[in-house]
Write a protein that holds these residues in place. Structure first.
Motif, PDB file in Angstrom:
ATOM      1  N   HIS A 372      18.347  40.394  -6.084  1.00 19.87           N
ATOM      2  CA  HIS A 372      16.889  40.340  -6.197  1.00 19.87           C
ATOM      3  C   HIS A 372      16.447  39.059  -6.872  1.00 19.87           C
ATOM      4  O   HIS A 372      15.512  38.400  -6.426  1.00 19.87           O
ATOM      5  N   ARG A 375      16.432  35.896  -4.785  1.00 14.45           N
ATOM      6  CA  ARG A 375      15.501  35.760  -3.671  1.00 14.45           C
ATOM      7  C   ARG A 375      14.440  34.705  -3.924  1.00 14.45           C
ATOM      8  O   ARG A 375      14.142  33.902  -3.042  1.00 14.45           O
ATOM      9  N   ASN A 376      13.851  34.734  -5.110  1.00 14.32           N
ATOM     10  CA  ASN A 376      12.780  33.782  -5.389  1.00 14.32           C
ATOM     11  C   ASN A 376      13.254  32.338  -5.331  1.00 14.32           C
ATOM     12  O   ASN A 376      12.665  31.544  -4.599  1.00 14.32           O
ATOM     13  N   PRO A 377      14.330  31.969  -6.064  1.00 21.15           N
ATOM     14  CA  PRO A 377      14.785  30.577  -5.946  1.00 21.15           C
ATOM     15  C   PRO A 377      15.163  30.210  -4.527  1.00 21.15           C
ATOM     16  O   PRO A 377      14.884  29.088  -4.083  1.00 21.15           O
ATOM     17  N   GLN A 379      13.823  31.348  -1.846  1.00 23.09           N
ATOM     18  CA  GLN A 379      12.546  31.140  -1.155  1.00 23.09           C
ATOM     19  C   GLN A 379      12.007  29.749  -1.462  1.00 23.09           C
ATOM     20  O   GLN A 379      11.567  29.028  -0.568  1.00 23.09           O
ATOM     21  N   LYS A 410      20.400  29.987   4.487  1.00 27.94           N
ATOM     22  CA  LYS A 410      20.459  31.144   5.386  1.00 27.94           C
ATOM     23  C   LYS A 410      21.689  32.008   5.068  1.00 27.94           C
ATOM     24  O   LYS A 410      21.604  33.243   5.063  1.00 27.94           O
ATOM     25  N   ASN A 413      21.133  33.869   2.027  1.00 26.01           N
ATOM     26  CA  ASN A 413      20.253  34.981   2.370  1.00 26.01           C
ATOM     27  C   ASN A 413      21.024  36.163   2.921  1.00 26.01           C
ATOM     28  O   ASN A 413      20.766  37.314   2.591  1.00 26.01           O
TER      29      ASN A 413
ATOM     30  N   ASP B  16       6.225  33.164  -9.641  1.00 28.05           N
ATOM     31  CA  ASP B  16       7.279  32.145  -9.680  1.00 28.05           C
ATOM     32  C   ASP B  16       6.681  30.773  -9.363  1.00 28.05           C
ATOM     33  O   ASP B  16       6.196  30.530  -8.252  1.00 28.05           O
ATOM     34  N   THR B  18       8.029  27.860  -8.873  1.00 28.51           N
ATOM     35  CA  THR B  18       8.684  27.046  -7.834  1.00 28.51           C
ATOM     36  C   THR B  18       8.165  27.459  -6.464  1.00 28.51           C
ATOM     37  O   THR B  18       7.903  26.606  -5.611  1.00 28.51           O
ATOM     38  N   ILE B  19       7.997  28.761  -6.266  1.00 29.29           N
ATOM     39  CA  ILE B  19       7.475  29.212  -4.978  1.00 29.29           C
ATOM     40  C   ILE B  19       6.029  28.749  -4.795  1.00 29.29           C
ATOM     41  O   ILE B  19       5.641  28.244  -3.746  1.00 29.29           O
ATOM     42  N   TYR B  88      11.096  43.425  -2.348  1.00 32.16           N
ATOM     43  CA  TYR B  88      11.579  44.801  -2.491  1.00 32.16           C
ATOM     44  C   TYR B  88      11.021  45.661  -1.373  1.00 32.16           C
ATOM     45  O   TYR B  88      10.087  46.416  -1.591  1.00 32.16           O
ATOM     46  N   PRO B 109      13.638  37.090   1.354  1.00 32.34           N
ATOM     47  CA  PRO B 109      13.225  35.682   1.518  1.00 32.34           C
ATOM     48  C   PRO B 109      12.896  35.418   2.979  1.00 32.34           C
ATOM     49  O   PRO B 109      13.492  36.035   3.851  1.00 32.34           O
TER      50      PRO B 109
END
Lengths: 582, 166
Positions: A372, A375-377, A379, A410, A413, B16, B18-19, B88, B109
């Protein structure tokens, strides 16, 4: 220990109860019969006393017979001459020994002469008034009713009570010395039943004798356990002695006095002694029996149970091969020990399994968290890479590098997705299909190189109800594993067989095969032999198949190839999808 | 890289940084006017100051859920398009999103291209809606006008009576 105490208590209580019951029944049987024997003996003795008493009566009667048929007496009752009195009836005269009163009656029952003697007959005494009235009131009518004044051969004896005490008497008609009549009157002799009388009786019987008046005896007698009324009674005084009684009645059949003898209870005492010996031996036998039983139970059960208990405690605190319970013998207890050993083995293996699965679930949780967070980094990297790639003044070299970043993102991911997939619960969405379409769909998802020959022998029957997407994913995984195992080419054979409401799919490749070690861990999550991939493939396959209520197994020999066998029910039970509620 | 998006205002809500920043860079180059917010309250504040055609909201925000933010953003005419982004995925999240008025639900993602495509699609729909409502107003005016005309005509034709137009 508690069991032992309880056993001892039960044995002791049973023994005591048994001894008490036996003693009680013995005493009621034996003592009662001994008492009966004893009573019979006493009754016999009383009969002897009765006989002796009757003997006294007849001896008095004999004394009368010396006086009544005699010419002098005959004359005396006719004329009451003083010479007869002086010759025969004075003190120290020829009066018979033991007779206390002599009465001469005429033929009409009137008293001609009466005289009394003291004990030794050496001095005279006045005849008590009470006796005179007894003569008139009772004895004369009694004599008349017994024909004394009419029958020359008649005689009468009897018992009476006057103020001075009980007495016996005898009477006969007065006759001539030749024994002929007519009857001129009667002679009555009386004798006190006093101490000397009893003494004489006692000496003749060789028995201790006592005498009591009936009224005082009757009131002091509270119970007598054996008697034959109206004359014979038996009464035990205590444990040591027993009394027999002879009740003497007067001419009116009223009881007057009691002759009593007291004897030692030899028979009864013998009975008591016998009983005591019997009780003792019964008690000993019972105790010995109880002890034997207890030691038997102790040896065969209690001590072994105790040992088993200590063994189990010991085994529980140890590990390895000493974590075993050993009890000799071939019975329930030893088989219990065997069962306990099996149970210990089961517990140990389950504990190991549990620890393993706990570790995996901990890893799984951690992995999910990491996934989890990644995922953000990822993205952000994807966004940045996209931005740079779209930049109009980026060079070809830069674009190439950015493509590498793209594929790395990818791939990352995919790892994240696999991780999350594995941590997710399996939810089945049932649909209908058949083996052929299932296998061919799965094959179409994998790029099979031309060097690998695929032989699909799946029929289009039977109809299957299962989560098509998920099972297809399982098959895709197995096919791609097979292809990966055959880098030099080979063949993949897919066979389907139906048996007992289940359908089994076999994927046999001619690839490199697996070592035993690898084989053992094949379905373990995070285990992989590939450079790429997270090693979730087969473990997810296993979960999906098991969620359907099926099973997956693998056989492999190194260098020859591998066979995966997936067995699925024709229609899975929805409850077996168990993890559906999330 | 078309500059015809110049007037289109987007609101990106994500905790976030960075996003937020990479998305801003990408979207601005696409020609959008991009505002960002780091949490729900900042997003609501910004929506009160400026009108946005579209909002891109992360499901998990530090102060509230993305779905809660959706309902509290200031409404524009035509309706602001709303996209929910989530790492999620779950059935409940999806249902909540739709109930709270999300127009689109994207899983993280994601390919940046997917985000851009989704934004374009939603804006396209909004434009269609706008066009449709303009059309409707025009239609109404035209129809109403015609009705009035007819009324007027009939009144006139009755009033003069026998004197008919020559």
């Amino acid at each position: 220990m508690k069991l032992r105490t309880r056993t001892v208590t039960i044995f002791a209580a049973t023994t005591i109860l048994l001894v008490l019951i036996l003693n009680e029944s013995f005493s009621s049987i034996i003592l009662v019969s001994y008492a009966k024997i004893e009573a019979n003996e006493v009754v016999q003795t009383v009969n002897q006393i009765q006989g002796a008493f009757q003997g006294q009566l007849s001896s008095l009667n004999t004394k009368v017979s010396n006086w009544a048929p005699w010419n002098d007496t005959y004359t005396f009752v006719q004329n009451n001459n003083t010479a007869y009195i002086a010759d025969n009836l004075a003190a120290n005269s020829t009066a018979p020994f033991g007779v206390n009163i002599m009465v001469f009656l005429n033929s009409t029952g009137g008293i001609v002469y009466d005289v009394g003697y003291n004990l030794t007959a050496t001095s005279l005494m006045t005849v008590p008034n009470d006796f005179i009235s007894l003569i008139h009131g009772d004895i004369v009518p009694y004599l008349v009713s017994n024909d004394i004044f009419r029958n020359i051969s008649s005689s009468v004896t009897g018992v009476a009570l006057i103020k001075e005490g009980p007495l016996i008497f005898a009477a006969q008609p007065v006759l001539t010395s030749e024994g002929t009549g007519p009857i001129e009157g009667a002679v009555v002799f009386a004798q006190y039943v006093d101490a000397s009388f009893i003494e004489g009786l006692s000496q003749s019987l060789h028995l201790p004798l006592g005498m009591a008046l009936y009224d005082s005896w009757n009131s002091s007698l509270n119970s007598s356990y054996a008697f034959t009324p109206p004359s014979t009674y038996v009464h035990p005084l205590n444990g040591m002695s027993i009394s027999g009684y002879y009740v003497v009645s007067d001419i009116h059949r009223d009881p007057v006095f009691v002759l009593e003898t007291t004897m030692p209870r030899t028979v009864y005492e013998q009975g008591v002694v016998t009983l005591n010996y019997l009780d003792l031996s019964v008690a000993t036998a019972c105790i010995v029996f109880a002890l034997c039983m207890f030691f038997l139970v102790e040896r065969t059960m209690l001590s072994r149970l105790h040992r088993l208990a200590t063994e189990v405690v010991r085994a529980g605190s140890q590990s390895g091969s000493s974590r075993m319970v050993s009890i000799s013998g071939n019975d329930e207890i030893s088989s219990l020990a065997t069962s306990i050993n099996e149970m210990i083995g089961e517990i140990d293996s389950k504990t190991l399994q549990l620890r393993k699965s706990e570790r995996f679930s901990a890893i799984g949780e951690l992995a999910t968290m990491v996934a989890h967070d990644l995922r953000n980094p990822l993205q952000a990297i994807a966004n940045a890479e996209f931005f740079l790639k779209q930049s109009p003044n980026s060079s070809d070299k830069e674009k190439e590098i950015l493509n590498i970043v793209d594929s790395a993102v990818k791939y990352s991911n995919k790892i994240v997705s696999d991780l999350l997939d594995y941590s997710k619960e399996v939810r089945l969405e049932p649909g209908f299909t058949n083996p052929r379409s299932l296998v061919s769909q799965s094959l179409s998802m994998v790029q099979v190189p031309s060097s690998v020959k695929v032989i699909d022998e799946s029929p289009d029957k039977p109809k299957l109800r299962l989560d098509v997407d998920k099972i297809r994913r399982v098959f895709t995984n197995l096919v791609s594993n097979a292809v990966d195992a055959m880098p030099q080419g080979g063949s993949l054979l897919i066979k389907t067989s139906e048996l007992d409401h289940k359908v089994a799919f076999e994927f046999t490749d001619t690839g490199t095969g697996m070592t035993k070690e690898v084989l053992g861990k094949a379905f373990t999550p995070l285990f992989t032999t590939k450079a790429k991939g997270m090693g979730f493939g087969l473990s997810i396959c296993k979960r999906i198949v098991e969620a359907h209520g099926g099973s997956i197994s693998v056989e492999s020999s190194q260098g020859k190839g591998t066979t995966f066998r997936v067995s699925l029910p024709l229609d899975f039970e929805d409850s077996k999808g168990g993890e559906e509620n999330s | 890289m078309s500059s015809n998006n110049g007037n289109t205002a987007l609101l990106v809500v994500d905790d976030d940084a960075t996003i937020r920043e990479t998305l801003r860079a990408v979207l601005e180059r696409e020609g959008y006017c991009v505002e960002t917010a780091k949490d729900g309250s900042e997003a609501i504040e910004k929506s009160n100051v400026k009108l946005f055609e579209l909002a891109l909201v992360d499901m998990r925000l530090p102060d509230m859920m993305g779905t809660d933010v959706l309902g509290r953003l200031r409404q524009t005419t035509p309706k602001m398009r709303k996209i929910i982004l989530t790492g999620y995925p779950s059935m409940n999240n999806a249902i909540d999103s739709v109930n709270e008025g999300a127009d689109c639900y994207i899983l993280k993602p994601v390919d940046t291209e997917v985000v851009i495509a989704s934004i374009k699609e939603q804006l396209q729909r909004r434009a269609e809606e706008a066009e449709y409502s303009v059309k409707k107003v025009t239609e109404y005016i035209v129809t109403r006008g015609m009705e009035l005309d007819r009324k007027y005509d009939s009144n006139h034709s009755q009033a003069p009576g026998p004197s008919s137009p020559s």
